[in-house]
Design a protein around this motif. Structure first.
Motif, PDB file in Angstrom:
ATOM      1  N   MET A   1       0.848  -1.178   0.000  1.00  0.00           N
ATOM      2  CA  MET A   1       0.000   0.000   0.000  1.00  0.00           C
ATOM      3  C   MET A   1       0.897   1.247   0.000  1.00  0.00           C
ATOM      4  SD  MET A   1      -3.277   0.701   2.330  1.00  0.00           S
ATOM      5  CE  MET A   1      -3.019   1.825   3.667  1.00  0.00           C
ATOM      6  N   PRO A   2       0.640   2.191  -0.902  1.00  0.00           N
ATOM      7  CA  PRO A   2       1.504   3.374  -0.966  1.00  0.00           C
ATOM      8  C   PRO A   2       1.336   4.277   0.252  1.00  0.00           C
ATOM      9  CG  PRO A   2      -0.254   3.506  -2.606  1.00  0.00           C
ATOM     10  CD  PRO A   2      -0.388   2.189  -1.915  1.00  0.00           C
ATOM     11  N   HIS A   3       2.394   4.982   0.573  1.00  0.00           N
ATOM     12  CA  HIS A   3       2.347   5.963   1.646  1.00  0.00           C
ATOM     13  C   HIS A   3       1.631   7.215   1.155  1.00  0.00           C
ATOM     14  CE1 HIS A   3       4.962   3.850   4.435  1.00  0.00           C
ATOM     15  NE2 HIS A   3       5.799   3.609   3.444  1.00  0.00           N
ATOM     16  N   ALA A   4       0.989   7.901   2.091  1.00  0.00           N
ATOM     17  CA  ALA A   4       0.321   9.162   1.772  1.00  0.00           C
ATOM     18  C   ALA A   4       1.315  10.304   1.892  1.00  0.00           C
ATOM     19  CB  ALA A   4      -0.851   9.390   2.729  1.00  0.00           C
ATOM     20  N   ALA A   5       1.148  11.302   1.050  1.00  0.00           N
ATOM     21  CA  ALA A   5       1.984  12.498   1.109  1.00  0.00           C
ATOM     22  C   ALA A   5       1.106  13.726   0.903  1.00  0.00           C
ATOM     23  CB  ALA A   5       3.073  12.444   0.050  1.00  0.00           C
ATOM     24  N   ARG A   6       1.555  14.828   1.476  1.00  0.00           N
ATOM     25  CA  ARG A   6       0.883  16.113   1.309  1.00  0.00           C
ATOM     26  C   ARG A   6       1.951  17.150   0.997  1.00  0.00           C
ATOM     27  NH1 ARG A   6      -0.607  13.200   5.202  1.00  0.00           N
ATOM     28  NH2 ARG A   6      -2.723  12.511   5.492  1.00  0.00           N
ATOM     29  N   VAL A   7       1.583  18.141   0.194  1.00  0.00           N
ATOM     30  CA  VAL A   7       2.510  19.208  -0.169  1.00  0.00           C
ATOM     31  C   VAL A   7       1.874  20.544   0.190  1.00  0.00           C
ATOM     32  CG1 VAL A   7       3.733  20.366  -2.058  1.00  0.00           C
ATOM     33  CG2 VAL A   7       3.556  17.858  -2.028  1.00  0.00           C
ATOM     34  N   ILE A   8       2.660  21.381   0.847  1.00  0.00           N
ATOM     35  CA  ILE A   8       2.214  22.723   1.230  1.00  0.00           C
ATOM     36  C   ILE A   8       3.194  23.722   0.618  1.00  0.00           C
ATOM     37  CG2 ILE A   8       1.816  24.332   3.142  1.00  0.00           C
ATOM     38  CD1 ILE A   8       1.428  21.750   4.927  1.00  0.00           C
ATOM     39  N   THR A   9       2.689  24.583  -0.249  1.00  0.00           N
ATOM     40  CA  THR A   9       3.505  25.660  -0.803  1.00  0.00           C
ATOM     41  C   THR A   9       3.347  26.876   0.096  1.00  0.00           C
ATOM     42  OG1 THR A   9       3.283  24.880  -3.065  1.00  0.00           O
ATOM     43  CG2 THR A   9       3.834  27.213  -2.771  1.00  0.00           C
ATOM     44  N   VAL A  10       4.460  27.486   0.459  1.00  0.00           N
ATOM     45  CA  VAL A  10       4.458  28.662   1.324  1.00  0.00           C
ATOM     46  C   VAL A  10       4.921  29.852   0.493  1.00  0.00           C
ATOM     47  CG1 VAL A  10       5.291  29.664   3.477  1.00  0.00           C
ATOM     48  CG2 VAL A  10       4.999  27.167   3.290  1.00  0.00           C
ATOM     49  N   SER A  11       3.990  30.748   0.178  1.00  0.00           N
ATOM     50  CA  SER A  11       4.314  31.889  -0.675  1.00  0.00           C
ATOM     51  C   SER A  11       3.232  32.951  -0.571  1.00  0.00           C
ATOM     52  CB  SER A  11       4.450  31.444  -2.129  1.00  0.00           C
ATOM     53  OG  SER A  11       4.475  32.543  -3.004  1.00  0.00           O
ATOM     54  N   ASP A  12       3.615  34.155  -0.181  1.00  0.00           N
ATOM     55  CA  ASP A  12       2.662  35.262  -0.157  1.00  0.00           C
ATOM     56  C   ASP A  12       2.093  35.520  -1.547  1.00  0.00           C
ATOM     57  OD1 ASP A  12       2.795  35.860   2.580  1.00  0.00           O
ATOM     58  OD2 ASP A  12       4.392  37.327   2.318  1.00  0.00           O
ATOM     59  N   ARG A  13       2.964  35.560  -2.545  1.00  0.00           N
ATOM     60  CA  ARG A  13       2.523  35.892  -3.907  1.00  0.00           C
ATOM     61  C   ARG A  13       1.599  34.827  -4.483  1.00  0.00           C
ATOM     62  NH1 ARG A  13       8.293  36.955  -4.974  1.00  0.00           N
ATOM     63  NH2 ARG A  13       8.686  38.955  -4.044  1.00  0.00           N
ATOM     64  N   SER A  14       1.936  33.568  -4.290  1.00  0.00           N
ATOM     65  CA  SER A  14       1.069  32.500  -4.809  1.00  0.00           C
ATOM     66  C   SER A  14      -0.252  32.451  -4.053  1.00  0.00           C
ATOM     67  CB  SER A  14       1.773  31.144  -4.737  1.00  0.00           C
ATOM     68  OG  SER A  14       2.868  31.108  -5.621  1.00  0.00           O
ATOM     69  N   ALA A  15      -0.204  32.669  -2.745  1.00  0.00           N
ATOM     70  CA  ALA A  15      -1.441  32.666  -1.952  1.00  0.00           C
ATOM     71  C   ALA A  15      -2.370  33.798  -2.374  1.00  0.00           C
ATOM     72  CB  ALA A  15      -1.117  32.770  -0.459  1.00  0.00           C
ATOM     73  N   GLU A  33       5.093  10.004  -8.899  1.00  0.00           N
ATOM     74  CA  GLU A  33       5.974   9.144  -9.688  1.00  0.00           C
ATOM     75  C   GLU A  33       6.777   8.205  -8.800  1.00  0.00           C
ATOM     76  OE1 GLU A  33       8.513  11.391 -12.289  1.00  0.00           O
ATOM     77  OE2 GLU A  33       6.812  12.487 -13.162  1.00  0.00           O
ATOM     78  N   ALA A  34       7.085   8.635  -7.573  1.00  0.00           N
ATOM     79  CA  ALA A  34       7.844   7.814  -6.630  1.00  0.00           C
ATOM     80  C   ALA A  34       6.956   6.824  -5.880  1.00  0.00           C
ATOM     81  CB  ALA A  34       8.585   8.713  -5.643  1.00  0.00           C
ATOM     82  N   GLY A  35       5.656   6.823  -6.174  1.00  0.00           N
ATOM     83  CA  GLY A  35       4.761   5.835  -5.576  1.00  0.00           C
ATOM     84  C   GLY A  35       3.939   6.311  -4.395  1.00  0.00           C
ATOM     85  N   PHE A  36       3.973   7.596  -4.088  1.00  0.00           N
ATOM     86  CA  PHE A  36       3.170   8.136  -2.990  1.00  0.00           C
ATOM     87  C   PHE A  36       1.783   8.515  -3.491  1.00  0.00           C
ATOM     88  CE2 PHE A  36       7.448   8.734  -1.520  1.00  0.00           C
ATOM     89  CZ  PHE A  36       7.379   8.605  -0.144  1.00  0.00           C
ATOM     90  N   GLU A  37       0.789   8.344  -2.632  1.00  0.00           N
ATOM     91  CA  GLU A  37      -0.531   8.910  -2.897  1.00  0.00           C
ATOM     92  C   GLU A  37      -0.456  10.354  -2.441  1.00  0.00           C
ATOM     93  OE1 GLU A  37      -3.602   6.780  -0.897  1.00  0.00           O
ATOM     94  OE2 GLU A  37      -3.418   5.026  -2.197  1.00  0.00           O
ATOM     95  N   CYS A  38      -0.756  11.294  -3.334  1.00  0.00           N
ATOM     96  CA  CYS A  38      -0.564  12.696  -2.994  1.00  0.00           C
ATOM     97  C   CYS A  38      -1.667  13.553  -3.610  1.00  0.00           C
ATOM     98  CB  CYS A  38       0.807  13.160  -3.484  1.00  0.00           C
ATOM     99  SG  CYS A  38       1.308  14.763  -2.852  1.00  0.00           S
ATOM    100  N   ALA A  39      -2.392  14.266  -2.763  1.00  0.00           N
ATOM    101  CA  ALA A  39      -3.401  15.213  -3.231  1.00  0.00           C
ATOM    102  C   ALA A  39      -2.704  16.430  -3.820  1.00  0.00           C
ATOM    103  CB  ALA A  39      -4.300  15.633  -2.066  1.00  0.00           C
TER     104      ALA A  39
END
Length: 160
Positions: A1-15, A33-39
């Motif tokens: 079963m793949p591991h879960a991953a989450r990504v948080i971008t920290v940026s005033d301009r992008s936000a 691509e590395a096999g993680f489940e990632c939203a």
């Protein structure tokens, strides 16, 4: 079963919608691509408080990997490490050191990244990456190598 991953971008301009987030989507793609489940990546403004809030929400969502991108430098609002430090229970300095070392092949400025890495119970690995797409690409390569072992260890797995 793949591991879960989450990504948080920290940026005033992008936000604020003033700049396209390129680092977060790249991190998501590489983790998948590395096999993680990632939203899809979420974007929060710079600052320790917003980083802490986003990390606590990610940790509450359950075990897995949380990668932040951005806010690790020395600009006045770069406070990702400060927000991360409020959440980490145990630091893993070797990961952050390796990220900076590998980043040297892209730029000598990698040594001023203040990113942290560490764990939070129950079973969450948090890693701060710089915001540039080059740093995200080289950083995810490091993370993808070690995260499965770290997460297995946190879940009570035996040493490899």
């Amino acid at each position: 079963m793949p591991h879960a991953a989450r990504v948080i971008t920290v940026s005033d301009r992008s936000a604020a919608g003033l700049r396209e987030d390129r680092g977060g989507p790249l991190a998501v793609s590489l983790l998948r691509e590395a096999g993680f489940e990632c939203a899809e990546a979420i974007v929060v403004p710079d600052g320790a408080d917003s980083v802490e809030t986003a990390l606590r929400a990610a940790v509450a969502a359950g075990p897995g990997l949380v990668v932040t991108t951005g806010g690790t430098g020395i600009a006045p609002r770069d406070r990702t490490p400060e927000g991360t430090a409020r959440v980490l229970e145990r630091e893993l300095p070797g990961i952050a050191e390796e990220l900076r070392r590998r980043g040297l092949s892209d730029t000598p400025l990698s040594i001023i990244s203040r990113g942290l890495a560490g764990i939070v119970d129950p079973g969450v690995l948090i890693v701060n990456l710089p915001g540039s797409t080059r740093a995200v690409a080289s950083g995810i390569a490091v993370v993808a190598e070690i995260a499965p072992h770290v997460l297995d260890q946190l879940a009570g797995g035996d040493h490899a």
